[in-house]
Design an enzyme around this catalytic site. Sequence first.
Site, PDB file in Angstrom:
ATOM      1  N   ARG A  32     -10.229 -13.526   5.660  1.00 54.73           N
ATOM      2  CA  ARG A  32     -11.318 -12.622   5.287  1.00 54.73           C
ATOM      3  C   ARG A  32     -12.511 -13.380   4.718  1.00 54.73           C
ATOM      4  O   ARG A  32     -12.347 -14.289   3.908  1.00 54.73           O
ATOM      5  CB  ARG A  32     -10.816 -11.614   4.250  1.00 54.73           C
ATOM      6  CG  ARG A  32     -11.914 -10.742   3.651  1.00 54.73           C
ATOM      7  CD  ARG A  32     -11.355  -9.653   2.774  1.00 54.73           C
ATOM      8  NE  ARG A  32     -10.661  -8.632   3.558  1.00 54.73           N
ATOM      9  CZ  ARG A  32     -10.011  -7.599   3.009  1.00 54.73           C
ATOM     10  NH1 ARG A  32      -9.937  -7.482   1.702  1.00 54.73           N
ATOM     11  NH2 ARG A  32      -9.427  -6.715   3.795  1.00 54.73           N
ATOM     12  N   GLU A  91      -6.021 -10.386  13.565  1.00 55.21           N
ATOM     13  CA  GLU A  91      -5.795  -8.992  13.962  1.00 55.21           C
ATOM     14  C   GLU A  91      -4.594  -8.856  14.890  1.00 55.21           C
ATOM     15  O   GLU A  91      -3.840  -7.897  14.803  1.00 55.21           O
ATOM     16  CB  GLU A  91      -7.048  -8.401  14.614  1.00 55.21           C
ATOM     17  CG  GLU A  91      -8.209  -8.191  13.646  1.00 55.21           C
ATOM     18  CD  GLU A  91      -7.873  -7.233  12.506  1.00 55.21           C
ATOM     19  OE1 GLU A  91      -6.904  -6.452  12.639  1.00 55.21           O
ATOM     20  OE2 GLU A  91      -8.572  -7.258  11.476  1.00 55.21           O
ATOM     21  N   THR A 114       2.498  -5.460  11.437  1.00 52.52           N
ATOM     22  CA  THR A 114       3.107  -6.550  10.668  1.00 52.52           C
ATOM     23  C   THR A 114       2.428  -6.641   9.305  1.00 52.52           C
ATOM     24  O   THR A 114       1.218  -6.452   9.198  1.00 52.52           O
ATOM     25  CB  THR A 114       2.966  -7.879  11.438  1.00 52.52           C
ATOM     26  OG1 THR A 114       3.450  -7.688  12.765  1.00 52.52           O
ATOM     27  CG2 THR A 114       3.745  -8.992  10.769  1.00 52.52           C
ATOM     28  N   GLY A 119       8.030 -11.557  15.464  1.00 57.65           N
ATOM     29  CA  GLY A 119       8.360 -10.335  16.187  1.00 57.65           C
ATOM     30  C   GLY A 119       7.321  -9.897  17.205  1.00 57.65           C
ATOM     31  O   GLY A 119       6.240 -10.479  17.304  1.00 57.65           O
ATOM     32  N   TYR A 144      -7.615  -0.222  18.577  1.00 53.71           N
ATOM     33  CA  TYR A 144      -7.776  -0.653  17.184  1.00 53.71           C
ATOM     34  C   TYR A 144      -8.370  -2.060  17.108  1.00 53.71           C
ATOM     35  O   TYR A 144      -9.360  -2.308  16.408  1.00 53.71           O
ATOM     36  CB  TYR A 144      -6.455  -0.621  16.398  1.00 53.71           C
ATOM     37  CG  TYR A 144      -6.606  -1.463  15.157  1.00 53.71           C
ATOM     38  CD1 TYR A 144      -7.308  -0.976  14.065  1.00 53.71           C
ATOM     39  CD2 TYR A 144      -6.181  -2.796  15.129  1.00 53.71           C
ATOM     40  CE1 TYR A 144      -7.555  -1.766  12.950  1.00 53.71           C
ATOM     41  CE2 TYR A 144      -6.422  -3.599  14.025  1.00 53.71           C
ATOM     42  CZ  TYR A 144      -7.112  -3.081  12.943  1.00 53.71           C
ATOM     43  OH  TYR A 144      -7.380  -3.874  11.866  1.00 53.71           O
ATOM     44  N   ASP A 175      -6.251   2.567  12.193  1.00 55.28           N
ATOM     45  CA  ASP A 175      -4.902   2.007  12.113  1.00 55.28           C
ATOM     46  C   ASP A 175      -4.042   2.957  11.276  1.00 55.28           C
ATOM     47  O   ASP A 175      -4.457   4.070  10.965  1.00 55.28           O
ATOM     48  CB  ASP A 175      -4.945   0.604  11.493  1.00 55.28           C
ATOM     49  CG  ASP A 175      -5.223   0.662  10.007  1.00 55.28           C
ATOM     50  OD1 ASP A 175      -5.889   1.617   9.563  1.00 55.28           O
ATOM     51  OD2 ASP A 175      -4.762  -0.228   9.276  1.00 55.28           O
ATOM     52  N   CYS A 205      -3.838   8.053  -7.056  1.00 57.01           N
ATOM     53  CA  CYS A 205      -5.058   8.836  -6.907  1.00 57.01           C
ATOM     54  C   CYS A 205      -5.993   8.691  -8.117  1.00 57.01           C
ATOM     55  O   CYS A 205      -7.211   8.865  -7.992  1.00 57.01           O
ATOM     56  CB  CYS A 205      -4.714  10.312  -6.690  1.00 57.01           C
ATOM     57  SG  CYS A 205      -3.637  10.600  -5.250  1.00 57.01           S
ATOM     58  N   CYS A 231      -8.679   6.231  -7.366  1.00 54.58           N
ATOM     59  CA  CYS A 231      -9.187   6.237  -5.983  1.00 54.58           C
ATOM     60  C   CYS A 231     -10.670   6.597  -5.953  1.00 54.58           C
ATOM     61  O   CYS A 231     -11.083   7.618  -6.508  1.00 54.58           O
ATOM     62  CB  CYS A 231      -8.406   7.231  -5.128  1.00 54.58           C
ATOM     63  SG  CYS A 231      -8.973   7.265  -3.408  1.00 54.58           S
ATOM     64  N   CYS A 276     -11.166  14.460  -1.853  1.00 55.69           N
ATOM     65  CA  CYS A 276      -9.869  14.468  -1.155  1.00 55.69           C
ATOM     66  C   CYS A 276      -9.191  15.836  -1.253  1.00 55.69           C
ATOM     67  O   CYS A 276      -8.788  16.277  -2.337  1.00 55.69           O
ATOM     68  CB  CYS A 276      -8.957  13.385  -1.729  1.00 55.69           C
ATOM     69  SG  CYS A 276      -7.368  13.273  -0.859  1.00 55.69           S
TER      70      CYS A 276
END
Length: 353
Positions: free
Chosen positions: A24, A45, A51, A89, A128, A146, A205, A208, A214
């Site tokens: 990142r 990605e 994963t 995997g 995605y 996602d 929450c 958040c 929400c």
Amino acid sequence: MRDSQQAADLLTWYDRHARVLPWRVSPSDLRSGVVPDPYRVWLSEIMLQQTTVAAVKKYYERFTYLWPTVGDLAAAGDADVMGEWAGLGYYARARNLLKCARVVVHDYDGRFPDTCKELLKLPGIGPYTASAISSIAFDQAETVVDGNVERVISRLFNIRTPLPASKPEITKIAQTFTPSARPGDYAQAIMDLGATICTPKSPTCGICPWRSPCQAHDLGTQAELPLKTRKAPKPTRLGIAYVARRSDGAWLLERRPDKGLLGGMLAWPNSEWNEAPVDSPPLDAEWCLLSAEARHTFTHFHLELKIKLANISVESEPERGTFVPPEEFAPSQLPSVMQKVFNLARDAFDDWS
DNA sequence: AAATCGTGGAT
DNA sequence: TATCCAAGATT
């Protein structure tokens, strides 16, 4: 539009709480003019598909160390890449990773395309991942959907249609929130929100940034959303794996075909996996059945693997598989289920001699 | 378009 | 122990 304030609230939260991840570029670095490397965005990605971040980190560091550019990866050998992917995997990802790197080098002059339309043509890149690369690496206003986004939007709008049926509706809503400024940070922000606050169980929450709009929080339904259709129970399949050690220390291994389970991976020769597997050793020998079995759970079935061992002389010719000398064999090249088999077999050989 | 495709950690 | 689930894609 009205939703721009919500996007702004999320970006403000992200500026302060963005997780530090190896792949990142932080918001502050981005502002300082640091430009994301599309190769590294793409690589991360692909690895992150289905994963966890924790599982990906070591693999990402290893891949970027061995193959710093898409050109390096494209030039790598298939067996080397599959061996390095072992344990992560969903091995079709690794096969497609190599295919994609080679297409980018040979058909795109080594540069990833910047639009979803073009990215979607590349192997291993679906809706995605195309949006993620386009927004994060190229600053395009594309919308990522996602598992995190599905959960966040389901709760924000108290969507009670079970997934995956609700996905089109979720996608449509998510698109209305995507800002034209900082779309890459926004994509990572909404996924961070889902990963750290709007979690599947016990969402926090209280802290958040999107608590006030929400609907689920308002109704107290956040813990039960999103609804999902029940998955079928997993059957148990049986099988036999054959571990042959030659007197010079070489191991008999087999490259699995590219299609299907564990496709393209190195493995111990084995029977078919079903209700009543037939004993089918890769060569004639005195096979010794281990009392211990390897148990492993795949995506859609449980496996109980019996293990047979044999000591082999150097002049014997196997009907299938190849003897790999000990200096070329590392158990880390094997998929996890085959590593389990090796660990049990090695212990038995140690006791044997 | 429902099935297939891995693994390990959390609960 | 059983189930869920994690930055999904492919056929």
